[in-house]
Design an enzyme around this catalytic site. Structure first.
Site, short mmCIF file in Angstrom:
data_model
loop_
_atom_site.label_atom_id
_atom_site.label_comp_id
_atom_site.label_asym_id
_atom_site.label_seq_id
_atom_site.Cartn_x
_atom_site.Cartn_y
_atom_site.Cartn_z
N ARG A 126 0.83 -1.20 0.00
CA ARG A 126 0.00 0.00 0.00
C ARG A 126 0.87 1.25 0.00
NH1 ARG A 126 -0.21 1.86 5.35
NH2 ARG A 126 0.43 0.31 6.90
N ASP B 125 -2.21 2.19 -4.52
CA ASP B 125 -3.49 2.23 -3.81
C ASP B 125 -4.44 1.27 -4.51
OD1 ASP B 125 -5.86 2.75 -2.55
OD2 ASP B 125 -5.99 4.86 -3.14
N HIS C 269 -6.11 -14.95 14.59
CA HIS C 269 -4.65 -15.00 14.62
C HIS C 269 -4.24 -16.41 15.00
CE1 HIS C 269 -3.63 -10.88 13.77
NE2 HIS C 269 -4.48 -10.44 14.67
N ASP C 270 -2.93 -16.61 15.07
CA ASP C 270 -2.36 -17.93 15.31
C ASP C 270 -3.04 -18.66 16.47
OD1 ASP C 270 -0.02 -19.85 16.33
OD2 ASP C 270 0.42 -19.25 14.28
N ASN D 95 -5.97 -18.31 17.71
CA ASN D 95 -7.35 -18.72 17.39
C ASN D 95 -7.37 -20.01 16.57
OD1 ASN D 95 -7.38 -15.36 16.93
ND2 ASN D 95 -8.73 -16.21 18.48
N ASP E 238 0.62 -19.98 11.72
CA ASP E 238 1.06 -19.11 10.63
C ASP E 238 2.07 -19.82 9.73
OD1 ASP E 238 -0.50 -17.06 11.53
OD2 ASP E 238 1.14 -15.73 12.11
#
Length: 372
Positions: free
Chosen positions: A37, A71, A137-138, A140, A167
């Site tokens: 980005r 963008d 995340h990891d 979870n 991950d």
């Protein structure tokens, strides 16, 4: 020639799992182009500690790649990316399901530009199913897989994992495997493919033994009570007199009996399957009588599968790593020296020559189609 020479990867991923996967592809010779980005780029760039203009972790995960900054919400973004999509072999994206579609960069849109594209979506829960759009995340993914329930503290609280296993083992590695398989398939059929990698799904191979017992014998794992989760005296960590720990992994009887001989465990306590708690307490009491160094000297030269529980600093400077040249790839920035993250790729398959640094944000923007 490296195995992936001539393969171009358009990488929309950020942070850890996707970038680690594309780092492996880059190390094997692929031309990896990070799509970042405008403004800040990959969030990992801002992390500490610093290594020159980059985060040290970013430098480790993104060496040898190129970067463009754009963008993606700009209506002109797809048109500007079109020359890169046309030449790409692989697209990697790590957004939640639906994001790339809103940006006009979903599989069908990219396939229309390049029918041979291998399009890889890496998410926590996959593109389908009731949790597909859930954030996570990891921790979870480990929780949802059941793995987190198998090792607990004294009060029953699940132990936090020591590393982002979901991950890497559930994300980065399966992603690389699937990309390589898809490239082989395309070489035979001439057709691209869509790959859906879910980190939560990819954790189930770690439970293969537990699943076999559960479905066949209806015996599902109990926390801290199984063969590999501390249920036996022969496979546990024990505190020594100097407050360090020794990891005992003497699973097979030949290792276990030799371990018992060295520490002097009475014969009546050696059947740790019959009375596991009694055997565990006895071993713990014996190992607590000496310092770690004394025990390691006693174990030296014997097949007992015992190891010192090292700190990360001790492991990083271990002589074994030097003998194996595990950290022999060095990143340099002026006076700063940073070992590159070791990768599970044989040296014969890696890119050779000068170590290329991580890219500056947008340094390859001349590859984009100019605004009209």
């Amino acid at each position: 020639m490296t195995p992936l020479a001539g393969v171009t990867v358009l990488d929309f991923s950020t942070l850890l799992p996707g970038p680690l996967a594309t780092l492996m592809l880059a190390e094997a010779g692929a031309d990896v182009i990070k799509v970042e980005r405008n403004g800040g780029g990959d969030e990992m760039r801002s992390r500490k500690p610093r290594f020159g203009d980059h985060s040290a972790t970013f430098a480790m995960l993104n060496r040898g790649k190129r970067s463009i900054a754009i963008d993606l919400k700009d209506p002109a973004a797809v048109d500007r990316l079109k020359p890169l999509i046309e030449k790409a072999d692989v697209v990697v994206e790590q957004f939640r399901p639906g994001v790339m579609r809103r940006l006009g960069l979903h599989y069908e849109a990219v396939q229309a530009i390049n029918p041979r594209i291998i399009y890889c979506s890496l998410t926590g829960y996959g593109q389908t199913g009731e949790r597909a759009r859930w954030p996570g995340h990891d921790l979870n993914y480990l929780a949802e897989s059941g793995l987190l329930s198998t090792v607990t503290g004294k009060d029953g609280t699940p132990a936090l994992p020591a590393a982002p296993f979901a991950d890497i083992a559930g994300g980065s590695y399966p992603l690389v495997i699937n990309i390589l398989l898809a490239l082989l398939q395309r070489a035979k059929t001439g057709e691209g493919s869509f790959i859906d990698v879910a980190m939560a799904d990819s954790l189930f191979p770690f439970s293969c033994e537990a699943l076999a017992r559960g479905f066949i014998d209806r015996e599902w794992p109990r926390a801290d009570a199984e063969r590999l989760t501390g249920g036996l005296a022969r496979y546990r960590c024990y505190r020594t007199r100097d407050n360090r720990f020794i990891a005992v992994g003497a699973l097979e009887d030949k290792f276990w009996q030799q371990f018992c001989d060295i520490i002097g465990l009475p014969a009546a306590l050696r059947n740790d399957r019959e009375a596991p708690e009694t055997s565990i307490e006895a071993v713990a009491e014996i190992l607590a009588m000496r310092d770690t160094e004394q025990w390691m000297r006693a174990f030296a030269g014997h097949d007992v599968c015992c190891s010192l529980v090292k700190t990360i600093a001790e492991a990083a400077h271990d002589a074994q790593n030097g003998g194996r040249n595990v950290m022999d790839v060095i990143l340099r920035n002026g006076d700063q020296i940073l070992p590159a993250v070791p990768l599970p790729i044989d040296r014969a398959l890696r890119r050779s020559g000068e170590v290329r640094p991580a890219p500056a944000l947008g340094e390859a923007n001349d590859m984009l189609r100019p605004l009209r």
